[in-house]
Design a protein around this motif. Structure first.
Motif, PDB file in Angstrom:
ATOM      1  N   THR A 196      24.053  64.677 -23.097  1.00 12.92           N
ATOM      2  CA  THR A 196      23.101  64.584 -21.991  1.00 12.92           C
ATOM      3  C   THR A 196      22.041  65.678 -22.102  1.00 12.92           C
ATOM      4  O   THR A 196      20.854  65.439 -21.889  1.00 12.92           O
ATOM      5  N   VAL A 242      19.012  63.692 -19.379  1.00 14.03           N
ATOM      6  CA  VAL A 242      19.115  62.281 -18.995  1.00 14.03           C
ATOM      7  C   VAL A 242      20.446  61.714 -19.467  1.00 14.03           C
ATOM      8  O   VAL A 242      20.871  61.952 -20.600  1.00 14.03           O
ATOM      9  N   GLN A 243      21.085  60.972 -18.578  1.00 15.23           N
ATOM     10  CA  GLN A 243      22.298  60.252 -18.946  1.00 15.23           C
ATOM     11  C   GLN A 243      21.915  58.950 -19.645  1.00 15.23           C
ATOM     12  O   GLN A 243      21.137  58.174 -19.107  1.00 15.23           O
ATOM     13  N   GLY A 244      22.473  58.710 -20.823  1.00 16.91           N
ATOM     14  CA  GLY A 244      22.239  57.432 -21.494  1.00 16.91           C
ATOM     15  C   GLY A 244      23.165  56.373 -20.926  1.00 16.91           C
ATOM     16  O   GLY A 244      23.681  56.519 -19.821  1.00 16.91           O
ATOM     17  N   GLY A 245      23.381  55.303 -21.659  1.00 14.72           N
ATOM     18  CA  GLY A 245      24.269  54.233 -21.213  1.00 14.72           C
ATOM     19  C   GLY A 245      25.560  54.819 -20.654  1.00 14.72           C
ATOM     20  O   GLY A 245      26.180  55.664 -21.277  1.00 14.72           O
ATOM     21  N   THR A 283      18.011  53.521 -21.398  1.00  9.48           N
ATOM     22  CA  THR A 283      18.096  54.973 -21.252  1.00  9.48           C
ATOM     23  C   THR A 283      16.730  55.556 -20.897  1.00  9.48           C
ATOM     24  O   THR A 283      15.737  55.260 -21.564  1.00  9.48           O
ATOM     25  N   HIS A 318      18.962  58.698 -27.220  1.00 12.35           N
ATOM     26  CA  HIS A 318      19.906  59.816 -27.189  1.00 12.35           C
ATOM     27  C   HIS A 318      19.440  60.868 -28.197  1.00 12.35           C
ATOM     28  O   HIS A 318      18.858  60.534 -29.230  1.00 12.35           O
TER      29      HIS A 318
END
Lengths: 444, 406
Positions: A157, A168-171, B165, B175
């Motif tokens: 994150t 930011v939080q991904g999936g 995202t 990511h």
């Protein structure tokens, strides 16, 4: 018919949610007999959302899409492990099994008297995988976490997000899934060791650690420089353009990454050699990096005029790395995934019916798993397992059910009704709703 | 693997000979996982430049040095290195000799490369019927995208993870670092072991065909079913409150993920935070909290600013809420949990000095990961292999070196 690699291997899966059941999916496809253990008191939470057409049927617990995805080719058994009889049945199953794989917090299986120490005593060559958030030792061993929490703790994150913004939080389930993929490898590795030595063992998998293992160079950057790496959006420290650009359509994007000046020359050509791109600032990677903001604006002005699929084809024809920023729908319709049979249609119990599911193992020559069996309904194989595998007489099987130790219906019914698609669309939780999705996917 | 003394085997892949034609991350990570659990991995690198990850860094004190790249050191522990150019006839012959005696080939060159070198998988299996060939590529060995160019960014995009995202009204964001490559690497390692188990039982070799795009798409199954079951195209979350699913700033300049958990009890949550307002009707259910997400954030934001992220973490865990601190590399490097579990291993490397890095992926009680050797210098084991194992004389080796083959 040719044998599959794991034929003759039996796996007990007292697992729940995502981090463990998905680890066992490929092993079931490769021929292992997998017995998924739930209880009527706590059916697997993945049996919830999504339900077919968003409408939970009477037996909604047999129709969760994520549950179907992860539990194909498994046998379904319910056992209340809080009872002596439940534990006894479990132990009898252990004596005829090769692997136990679980993902409870460390205390749970211990309290049932079913931890590795206890089960090794009755099955010395047992392979036992414990998948926990933080591991079975250390000061955080009893801390709880879900996949999204592990994303935060593992550093992922922190390094994800825009240069000018917060982490930011991904999936949200990403870390559950990578925990599962690593658990699959770990179990296969332990099976290899047992094949050669006859020895079982305990696998202590910390979901935290497998996540950090996929960020090795991030840790070394700190070790080498004393600097914790920062967020860089979609950018590369040296290369430009390296970004996603808006396209024609509703929230459509294309990723473009120039690895070299040659890629940039090719991109210029595909754009039709516009005058702005001839600016000498843009001729070399360092120059493009310094003037990245202006460069991106100009490219975006061009990409906006085209759908992303067309841009990908034209850029790829010129050898430029470019890819559609795919939605879940795009994946299901993607020509490459289709050409490789990444999705297979499986008949789930009515009213779910035919659905496309992910290929449940890897493409390996000479190893062809048969067509998928649908995920089991709750307790579907209680009788088969008790009678055929353990030799229980009918009256004992009936008694277990009468005492509520086994069963085929949840103790409590909690159907969830999500907001209707039109409302999700209005609030922006989804980008598009296709009531005719089955036709689009060729399912009807 | 037949006729061996079981008691002499202490590692799952001990004595398994792996040839790695790998570069960057996916192929080397796959082979590293095998090496960490005992395989004898011989890494084949191009003479002169070596694996591109040698130039990737991070470097000690930020001083570029192809023998001290952090990415390379991490991905290549427990391996040996041989330099060899498979594009030359002699290089090809040497490689074919090595593959004739190998158990596994792991490769992640673009599709067609093996064939171009005259080392097509079918031909390799004809010479060595027990060989397991694990091929990793961006899109797989066939299909319309087979020859598409790709980078981590474009694979993340095409694999579907990127779209969901980031911020609702901004561009999707990937990511950090190289998740697509790592995910493919661990899938390839799983496929390799599955194939090996079959080969040990049947004597028949296999070719595994791993696609990085597919590996990324697999991580999204729970998003995919939203479309295949309901017809919903998921997007990045709308800009309306954090919904307790996104990081909240803390007193120490950090962030906490303040999740009440799937089963979490809201009244207890309010009590732990000491905020009676949270018990009002507008926040009483998950649905109500989503509707009033902005108001909820207005109340929670100043509250979370009152303590450091670690204070929140431990306090919430005592109340059985799955809070998580957003940790940076620095936090992880000094993490007491990882310390207590001996997660990091430390070893001496001739060019990089003392290096501390992540160790065992998982703890195997009877066959734990062994840190047998640091990552190799470029071509460090060339003489050992060419002369010692293939039996070429010193003069022949000198000739090969002079011709740039090794």
């Amino acid at each position: 018919m040719r044998r599959l690699p794991l034929e003759g291997i039996r796996i007990l899966e007292p697992g729940q949610a995502w981090a463990l059941p998905f680890a066992i999916t490929p092993l079931a496809a490769l021929g292992a007999q997998v017995i998924k253990i739930e209880s009527t008191v706590r059916p697997d939470m993945s049996r919830g959302q999504p339900q077919p057409d968003g409408q939970p049927p009477e037996d909604y617990w047999n129709h969760g899409g994520a549950y179907h995805e992860m539990n194909r080719n498994k046998l379904g058994v319910t056992l209340d492990l809080r009872t002596e009889a439940g534990v006894r049945v479990f132990k009898e199953l252990v004596t005829i099994s090769d692997v136990v794989a679980e993902n409870f917090p460390p205390r749970v299986m211990h309290n049932f008297g079913l931890d590795y120490q206890a089960l090794r005593a009755i099955k010395p060559d047992l392979i036992y995988l414990s998948s926990t958030a933080y591991g079975n030792t250390g000061p955080w061993r009893n801390y709880i976490a879900y996949g999204s929490a592990l994303q935060a703790v593992s550093g992922l994150t922190w390094v994800t997000g825009y240069e000018d913004g917060p982490p930011v939080q991904g999936g949200l389930l990403y870390n559950d899934v990578i925990s599962a993929m690593n658990a699959t490898f770990a179990i296969l590795t332990a099976l290899a060791f047992r094949t050669r030595t006859g020895k079982g063992q305990w696998i202590d998998l910390a979901q935290y650690e497998v996540a950090v293992s996929q960020l090795g160079e991030m840790v070394l950057e700190y070790a080498f420089t004393g600097r914790a790496p920062a967020r860089q959006g979609n950018h590369d420290p040296a290369l430009a353009p390296h970004q996603v650009f808006p396209c024609q359509g509703n929230d459509r994007w294309i990723a473009i990454a120039c690895r070299s000046d040659h890629d940039w020359e090719q991109l210029r050509m595909v754009m039709g050699n516009p005058a702005w791109a001839a600016d000498s600032h843009y001729a070399t990677a360092p120059g493009r990096k310094v003037h990245e903001a202006g460069l991106e604006q100009s490219i975006a002005a061009w990409t906006r005029g085209f759908p992303p699929e067309e841009l990908m084809q034209r850029l790829q024809a010129a050898g430029v790395p470019a890819g559609v920023v795919a939605t879940n729908k795009d994946l299901l319709l993607d020509p490459q995934l289709r050409a490789r049979d990444f999705f297979r249609t499986v008949a789930q119990p009515a009213p779910t019916g035919l659905r496309p599911h992910l290929r449940s193992s890897w493409p390996i020559s000479g190893i062809q798993p048969p067509p998928d069996q649908p995920a089991p309904t709750l307790g579907q194989h209680n009788r088969y397992v008790l009678a055929e595998l353990l030799g229980y007489p009918p009256d004992q099987i009936v008694a277990l059910e009468a005492q509520g130790i086994t069963g085929m219906v949840p103790a409590q019914r909690r159907p969830q009704r999500p907001a209707p698609p039109e409302e999700l669309l209005r609030q922006g939780f989804i980008n598009e709703y296709n009531p005719d999705y089955k036709t689009i996917l060729g399912l009807s | 693997m037949t006729g061996e003394q079981p008691e002499a085997v202490t590692q799952p892949f001990q004595g398994v000979r792996v040839i790695e034609l790998g570069r960057d991350i996916a192929g080397p990570y796959c082979a590293k996982l095998l090496a960490d659990f005992g395989a004898d991995v011989l890494k084949i690198e191009p003479p002169g430049a070596g694996d591109p990850s040698r130039r990737a860094g991070p470097f000690p004190q930020n001083l570029p040095n192809p023998e001290a790249s952090g990415l390379f050191l991490y991905l290549n522990t427990n391996k040996r290195s041989l330099t060899l150019d498979p594009g030359t006839a002699t290089g090809r012959t040497l490689l074919a000799e090595l593959l004739a005696k190998a158990d596994v080939l792991v490769e992640n060159y673009p599709p067609g490369s093996l064939e171009g070198w005259g080392l097509a998988a079918d031909a390799l299996l004809q010479r060595n019927p027990k060989l397991v060939v694990t091929r990793i590529s961006s899109f797989g060995q066939q299909g319309p995208y087979r020859d598409y160019q790709a980078t981590e960014l474009t694979l993340y995009a095409l694999g579907g993870m990127q779209y969901i995202t980031g911020a609702y009204d901004r561009e999707p964001v990937k990511h950090g670092y190289h998740q697509a490559q790592y995910v493919a690497g661990v899938n390839a390692a799983g496929a390799t072991v599955a194939a090996l188990l079959d080969t040990w039982a049947t004597g028949e070799g296999h070719v595994a065909d791993i696609s990085i795009m597919e590996a990324v798409a697999s991580t999204l199954f729970s998003t995919i079913v939203e479309y295949s079951y309901v017809g919903l195209v998921e997007r990045r979350e709308p800009r309306k409150g954090s919904n307790l699913r996104h990081p909240m700033p803390t007193r120490d300049g950090g962030y906490i993920l303040p999740s009440p958990g799937v089963m979490g009890d809201w009244e207890t949550y309010a009590r732990m935070l000491g905020i009676p307002e949270l018990l009002e009707e507008r926040f009483s259910t998950p649905g109500n909290r989503a509707v009033h997400a902005d108001e909820l954030d207005d109340i929670l934001r100043p509250a979370f600013k009152e303590k450091a992220k670690d204070e929140w973490f431990h306090q919430a865990q005592e109340w059985r809420f799955p809070f998580a601190p957003v940790q940076s590399a620095q936090d992880i490097y000094h993490c007491p949990q990882l310390e207590a579990r001996g997660f990091f291993v430390e070893s001496e490397h001739p060019a990089a000095g003392r290096v501390r890095m992540p160790g065992a992926l998982v703890k195997l009680s009877e066959s734990p990961r062994q840190h047998r050797r640091p990552a190799p210098l470029l071509g460090q084991h060339t003489a050992e292999v060419i002369s010692g194992e293939l039996g070429y004389s010193r003069e022949e080796l000198a000739r090969l070196r002079a011709a740039g083959v090794v």
